[in-house]
Design a protein around this motif. Structure first.
Motif, mmCIF file in Angstrom:
data_model
loop_
_atom_site.group_PDB
_atom_site.id
_atom_site.type_symbol
_atom_site.label_atom_id
_atom_site.label_comp_id
_atom_site.label_asym_id
_atom_site.label_seq_id
_atom_site.Cartn_x
_atom_site.Cartn_y
_atom_site.Cartn_z
ATOM 1 N N PRO A 1 -18.199 -8.941 31.579
ATOM 2 C CA PRO A 1 -17.163 -9.530 29.702
ATOM 3 C C PRO A 1 -16.027 -9.527 29.500
ATOM 4 O O PRO A 1 -15.714 -10.662 29.020
ATOM 5 N N GLU B 1 -19.393 -6.643 20.334
ATOM 6 C CA GLU B 1 -19.891 -7.671 21.688
ATOM 7 C C GLU B 1 -19.736 -7.363 22.387
ATOM 8 O O GLU B 1 -20.966 -7.548 23.023
ATOM 9 N N SER C 1 -23.306 -6.336 24.399
ATOM 10 C CA SER C 1 -23.708 -7.064 25.935
ATOM 11 C C SER C 1 -23.919 -5.732 26.642
ATOM 12 O O SER C 1 -24.841 -6.141 27.799
ATOM 13 N N GLY D 1 -27.710 -4.653 25.902
ATOM 14 C CA GLY D 1 -28.521 -5.724 26.353
ATOM 15 C C GLY D 1 -28.398 -5.827 27.945
ATOM 16 O O GLY D 1 -29.510 -5.743 28.164
ATOM 17 N N ALA D 2 -27.410 -5.306 28.968
ATOM 18 C CA ALA D 2 -27.921 -5.690 29.675
ATOM 19 C C ALA D 2 -28.505 -4.465 30.446
ATOM 20 O O ALA D 2 -29.311 -4.714 32.099
ATOM 21 N N LEU E 1 -25.898 -8.891 35.581
ATOM 22 C CA LEU E 1 -26.422 -9.091 34.545
ATOM 23 C C LEU E 1 -25.337 -9.974 33.501
ATOM 24 O O LEU E 1 -25.717 -10.758 32.344
ATOM 25 N N ALA E 2 -24.200 -8.898 32.889
ATOM 26 C CA ALA E 2 -24.164 -9.090 31.786
ATOM 27 C C ALA E 2 -22.756 -9.777 31.579
ATOM 28 O O ALA E 2 -22.550 -10.928 30.578
ATOM 29 N N VAL E 3 -22.808 -10.608 32.470
ATOM 30 C CA VAL E 3 -21.818 -12.179 33.023
ATOM 31 C C VAL E 3 -22.790 -13.176 32.257
ATOM 32 O O VAL E 3 -22.198 -14.598 32.468
ATOM 33 N N LEU F 1 -18.436 -11.118 40.845
ATOM 34 C CA LEU F 1 -18.693 -10.980 39.422
ATOM 35 C C LEU F 1 -17.738 -12.241 38.892
ATOM 36 O O LEU F 1 -18.411 -12.467 37.395
ATOM 37 N N LEU G 1 -26.790 -13.437 28.213
ATOM 38 C CA LEU G 1 -27.607 -11.608 27.624
ATOM 39 C C LEU G 1 -26.537 -11.866 26.828
ATOM 40 O O LEU G 1 -26.818 -11.230 25.243
ATOM 41 N N LEU G 2 -24.827 -12.250 26.906
ATOM 42 C CA LEU G 2 -24.508 -12.307 26.174
ATOM 43 C C LEU G 2 -24.023 -12.902 24.862
ATOM 44 O O LEU G 2 -24.594 -13.320 25.049
ATOM 45 N N THR G 3 -23.320 -12.410 23.925
ATOM 46 C CA THR G 3 -23.682 -12.998 22.290
ATOM 47 C C THR G 3 -21.870 -13.144 22.142
ATOM 48 O O THR G 3 -21.139 -12.398 21.925
#
Lengths: 275, 421, 361
Positions: A133, A143, A147, A150-151, A186-188, B298, C11-13
């Protein structure tokens, strides 16, 4: 109903591959006559199949059949090797990822990868997941927290690490590290996850937990998984592609292919006639 | 038998060589410590009596074999009252408890016997005598008092300024000069060194090979040649041009057209560049390649990966390179002799006046102080101990830096062993 | 996501995709900076000889006697280097052989930092010790020094023949046992011979090449040691094992197999040591007397190129004849050390390549 995909006419030496797919299956990633050379050595020969969306597809085959090389073509990691040459097409949502104006780092964002040996960065757990992120420009603390949380929740790691987000990621167990690495990917916000023998470094208990996680992930993401373990492929995947010496030999529904393979080569491999 | 004998002889010869190295190094360090500390240790005041009845009062300046040199009261000038005494001619020798010593502002020492009034009287009898402190009675006190005096003198040495060629004239200006020089040099060398290391890490090919061999060759160039380059190209070349363009009103007094902090820092940056490049490149090379692959997967670019992941991960190597560069700069005297170091600088290169750092000023340097005090001192019996004191300080600093670098390097090795799992 | 009809929940906000253009631009700037840095380094190496060459202004005549002076300076540098290498090469090589072939890993990892400390000591400090302490002693004690040079190896040899068997098993830490022995020998010889010196050998000046050799030799040992040890450690132990299995003693294996194979590395050590000695300034400045006598007698003074540069350049003004002559001297010094370094690098590369090729069994 069978769907035949043929390579474009200007690619020499192509063979049409017949792919069996149930009706109405949506394709997330489409490979068309993908060929790969490392210098003079050809690693992949006109591989063509479609990776169904939000399903788990296993890529099996003997060693040196080009499975890992294929994976690295799909997120253009092979670009980093100086003597690599790619021919054919890979289409993500209809657009070729090898197009001249394709943005490589955007391709890699949308097609994530998990490696055989977990490779967490020498940073804290939080910073590992927040790495992606931050690259994308997310700066606000709230934020980033959202993230990361959530991930980590998506990989079922949140409860285990929420109290030690600032500890070094290297202190986690191997199973936890592998899940952390998935969370990092997943975070991206990818659509597709490429996994290269992701459970081979894990013990049986961790492997089981990992396979459960895979089923959950498949609800939202498309998974393409390289494995040398036939039982794992049978347990986990919906579709199977069998690669042999750089060529796609057979592709199909897992149950159908493993119990009743069409090709002789496939049958020999499955029954263990060669490793 | 002959075979084993020659084998033993060879083994002992090789081990003996290693042993001789050990003995030499330890002896050197011990000698440095002793000579440096004894330069600051308060010397007793002795009274020597001769056969013909006359006596000499003063402190022991030197003892070599059968000859002693006593420093008597320096009524006229510093270094003007040494008395050479043959040990065989001594009839009596004592350390009178009432003997006192006064240090004057210009470094001269006065000795006498008696109490405070006698000291004051002695002071009055000398024209233009300004005491730098109170009179002291070193013989009257025991070991602990002497230790306190030693610590005080050591403190004065570290923090005081060199106003006169006194025995304990401070090394502070030299320390400030060295630190400022090293600081400025680091600002220059680190960015270039890191950039070059990154370049070598990322690229193969002909150009990279050229740069790599350039680094290896730069490392072997004698330091004096860097000084020659600094003098010729920077001082006489660029410096003269800068003076003509920007400081023409001050000519013929040179601003940047003579040696100064900036040119010295630039010269030393060139000198220490290979050290930094080698260290940083080695650090980057130790990072497991899985980290690079993970970051690229990534969606990071190579540049982002280098800046956000690899360079921070190699931080110990960066620090090691910096430390080794600083240690090298602290000890490199020869090039500085050509580009701006002086025995006595009129002002410090950093002070309260804007712009606080004055890159055109000349400066003092600890290593140069060693050379200067030893060879160019008008009073050799003061200069040599002072040189040893400066040398001891310099060696302590440099050895500490190198030990820190060794520790860091070991920690780096441990860290990467963990990373590889 | 473009082209993908599947509803995909990111997944990102609050994702603000950093403009792709921005990231591209930053990447380009970063690459440019890195290239610039590397280019400067390359430039720096080229600048040195080019600048020196240019400063000579070769079309103008040099002052009279410039070349003969240069000859004397070169001879002085050479004399200092030779005296230093006479001390440094045997000690450095022998210590490296011990460390690489006889020592335990524990000793090796303890010994290396000790030599690194010696390397770290600024040469001005070694020059001080030579100038202030060694010089007066040497003036009166040349015979003692000679006696030491003879006594230490001789007594060690005797010890080896007498006690060799007993220590063979503790060979790994032998230097630690021998160090106090060496120290005792030194003390005994100095104390014994010192006061009874005959004036048999009196140096014409206390600051001479022997003094420089002692200090400069000590300073050069760490470099010779580390290069030689590096070369010897590259030798695969299988060779020695094979020789031992055939019945050779360890030393026979070393001197018949390892040393010849490591020869390029040892030559490199010698070359790098020589380069260091030729280029060293402070020790020579402080301990050689700086007298341009051109006398091969090691007990006479000398003036080296580096000392001439340090003393002469602050006075000389460009573009005078004296300045240009000094630039020529600097260029000669640069070329000399550059050639030696190049030789050493080629030798080391040769060694690495030879080690990389598998031995055909």
């Amino acid at each position: 109903m069978a769907t035949t995909m043929t390579a474009p006419d200007n690619v020499p030496g192509t063979t049409a591959v017949t792919v069996e797919l149930p009706a109405g299956v949506e394709i997330a990633l489409e490979l068309r006559a993908l060929s790969l050379w490392y210098g003079a050595r050809q690693a992949l020969d006109a591989v063509g199949f479609g990776v169904p969306a939000r399903k788990i597809t296993a890529l099996i085959g003997p060693s040196a059949s080009g499975k890992s090389s294929l994976l690295r073509c799909l997120n253009r990691l092979n670009d980093e090797l100086p003597e690599c040459r790619v021919e054919g097409e890979v289409l993500l949502g209809g657009t070729s990822i090898y197009a001249k104006d394709a943005i490589v780092h955007e391709v890699r964002r949308r097609i994530g990868m998990v490696f055989q040996k977990p490779n967490p960065f020498p940073l804290s757990v939080y910073e590992n997941v927040a790495y992606g992120p931050r690259l994308l420009g997310v700066k606000g603390r709230r934020e980033l927290d959202a993230s990361v949380e959530g991930a980590l929740k998506a990989v079922r790691l949140w409860d285990e690490v929420s109290a030690r987000l600032d500890d070094s990621a290297l202190a986690l167990s191997l199973g936890q590290q592998q899940r952390l690495v998935i969370a990092r990917a997943l975070a991206v916000g990818p659509e597709i996850l490429l996994m290269d023998e992701p459970a081979s470094a894990l013990d049986p208990a961790a492997t089981l937990r990992f396979e459960e996680l895979l089923h959950e992930l498949a609800q939202r993401y498309t998974v393409l998984l390289v494995t040398h373990n036939m039982q794992q492929a049978a347990r986990v995947s919906d579709y199977v592609a069998f690669l042999h010496q750089g060529r796609l030999v057979e592709f199909g529904d897992t149950d159908a292919l493993l119990t009743n393979p069409r090709e002789r080569l496939t049958e020999d491999y499955i029954t263990g006639r060669y490793a | 038998m002959k075979r084993t004998a020659s084998g033993d002889a060879a083994l002992w010869a090789c081990a003996g060589a290693a042993a001789t190295c050990l003995v030499a190094i330890v002896a050197l360090l011990v000698w440095l410590g002793a000579a440096g500390l004894s330069a600051l240790w308060p010397a007793p005041i002795v009274e020597i009596g001769f056969a013909d009845g006359h006596a000499v009062l003063g402190e022991m300046a030197e003892r070599r074999g059968d000859t002693l040199v006593i420093r008597g009261s320096e009524r006229e000038r510093a270094g003007g009252s040494y008395v050479r005494v043959d040990a065989h001619a001594i009839v009596s020798r004592s350390e009178p408890r009432d003997a006192f010593a006064i240090t004057l502002h210009d470094g001269r020492r006065l000795f006498g016997r008696g109490d405070v009034a006698a000291a004051a009287a002695l002071l009055r009898s000398i024209p233009n005598a300004e005491p730098a402190g109170v009179a002291e009675w070193p013989n009257a006190h025991g070991f602990f008092h002497r230790t306190a005096m030693f610590l005080r003198d050591a403190g004065r040495f570290l923090a005081g300024s060199t106003m006169a060629p006194s025995l304990t004239g401070g090394a502070f200006p030299a320390l400030v000069g060295t630190v400022t020089l090293v600081f400025l040099m680091s600002l220059i060398v680190m960015p270039f060194g890191i950039a070059t290391a990154v370049y070598l890490h990322e690229r193969r090919g002909f150009a990279a090979g050229l740069v790599r061999s350039a680094i290896a060759n730069l490392a072997g160039v004698p330091s004096i040649v860097y000084g020659v380059l600094g003098l010729g190209l920077f001082v006489h070349g660029i410096g003269a041009d800068v003076d003509r363009w920007f400081f023409a009103d001050r000519l013929p007094v040179p601003t940047f057209g003579s040696g100064g902090l900036l040119w010295a820092a630039l010269t030393l940056a060139l000198l220490t560049l290979p050290v930094v490049v080698v260290s940083v490149e080695e650090g980057l090379g130790r990072i497991p390649p899985g980290l690079l692959a993970g970051s690229l997967a990534l969606g990071a670019t190579r540049g982002e990966t280098m800046w956000r992941l690899l360079l921070p991960a190699a931080r110990p190597a960066l620090l090691t390179g910096l430390i080794l560069a600083i240690a090298r700069a602290a000890g490199a005297v020869a090039p500085l002799m050509l580009v701006g170091v002086v025995r006595l600088a009129p002002a410090l290169p950093v002070d309260g006046a804007f712009p606080f750092l004055h890159p055109s000023r000349q400066f003092m340097h600890l290593g140069f102080s060693v050379y200067d005090a030893a060879l160019a001192s008008p009073d050799a019996l003061r200069g040599i101990p002072r040189a040893y004191a400066c040398a001891l300080l310099l060696v302590i600093v440099v050895v500490a830096l190198n030990l820190a670098a060794i520790v860091l390097r070991n920690r780096l090795r441990e860290r990467y062993r963990v990373l590889e799992g | 996501m473009p082209g993908n009809p599947v509803t995909y929940t990111p997944l990102l906000t609050g994702v603000r995709n950093a403009s792709v253009v921005e990231r591209r631009r930053r990447e380009r700037v970063g690459n440019a900076l890195v290239l610039a840095g590397a280019a400067v380094v390359l430039l720096a190496l080229l600048v040195i000889p080019l600048f020196l060459g240019a400063s000579i202004l070769a079309w103008l005549p040099l002052p009279d006697g410039a070349w003969s002076r240069l000859g004397i300076l070169f001879a002085g540098s050479a004399k200092a280097a030779v005296c230093a290498l006479v001390l440094a090469v045997p000690l450095g090589l022998a210590a490296a052989i011990f460390s690489a072939q006889f020592a335990t890993p524990g000793f090796r990892s303890a010994f290396k930092p000790v030599l690194e400390i010696l390397e770290a000591i600024p040469t001005v400090v070694l020059g001080l010790v030579a100038f202030a302490t060694l010089a007066p002693w040497l003036k009166a004690n040349v015979v003692t020094l000679l006696a030491l040079i003879v006594a230490i190896p001789a007594l060690l040899l005797a010890g080896a023949l007498a006690f060799g068997g007993a220590f063979r098993r503790q060979a790994g830490w032998l230097p630690l046992w021998l160090a106090p022995v060496v120290f005792a020998i030194v003390v005994a010889v100095v104390a014994g011979l010192g006061p009874h010196q005959t004036d048999a050998i009196v140096p014409p000046t206390p600051w001479n090449a022997v003094l420089v050799g002692l200090a400069l030799g000590l300073a050069a040992i760490p470099m010779i040691f580390s290069v030689a040890e590096d070369a010897l450690m590259q030798m695969p132990s299988t060779h020695v094992q094979a020789a031992l299995a055939l019945g050779a003693t360890r030393w026979q294996a070393i001197h018949s197999i390892v040393l010849p194979a490591a020869r390029p590395g040892l030559i490199a050590a010698f070359a790098l040591g020589a380069s260091r000695c030729l280029g060293e300034t402070m020790i020579v400045l402080m301990a050689s007397g700086n007298t341009p006598v051109g006398d091969p007698n090691p007990l006479a003074g000398l003036r080296s190129i580096s000392a001439e540069l340090a003393l002469g350049l602050p006075e000389a003004a460009p573009p005078g004849g004296a300045y240009r002559m000094l630039m020529l001297a600097a260029l000669v010094l640069f070329v000399l050390t550059f050639v030696l370094n190049l030789l050493a690098e080629r030798a080391r590369a040769h060694l690495r390549r030879a080690q990389a090729t598998p031995v055909i069994a």
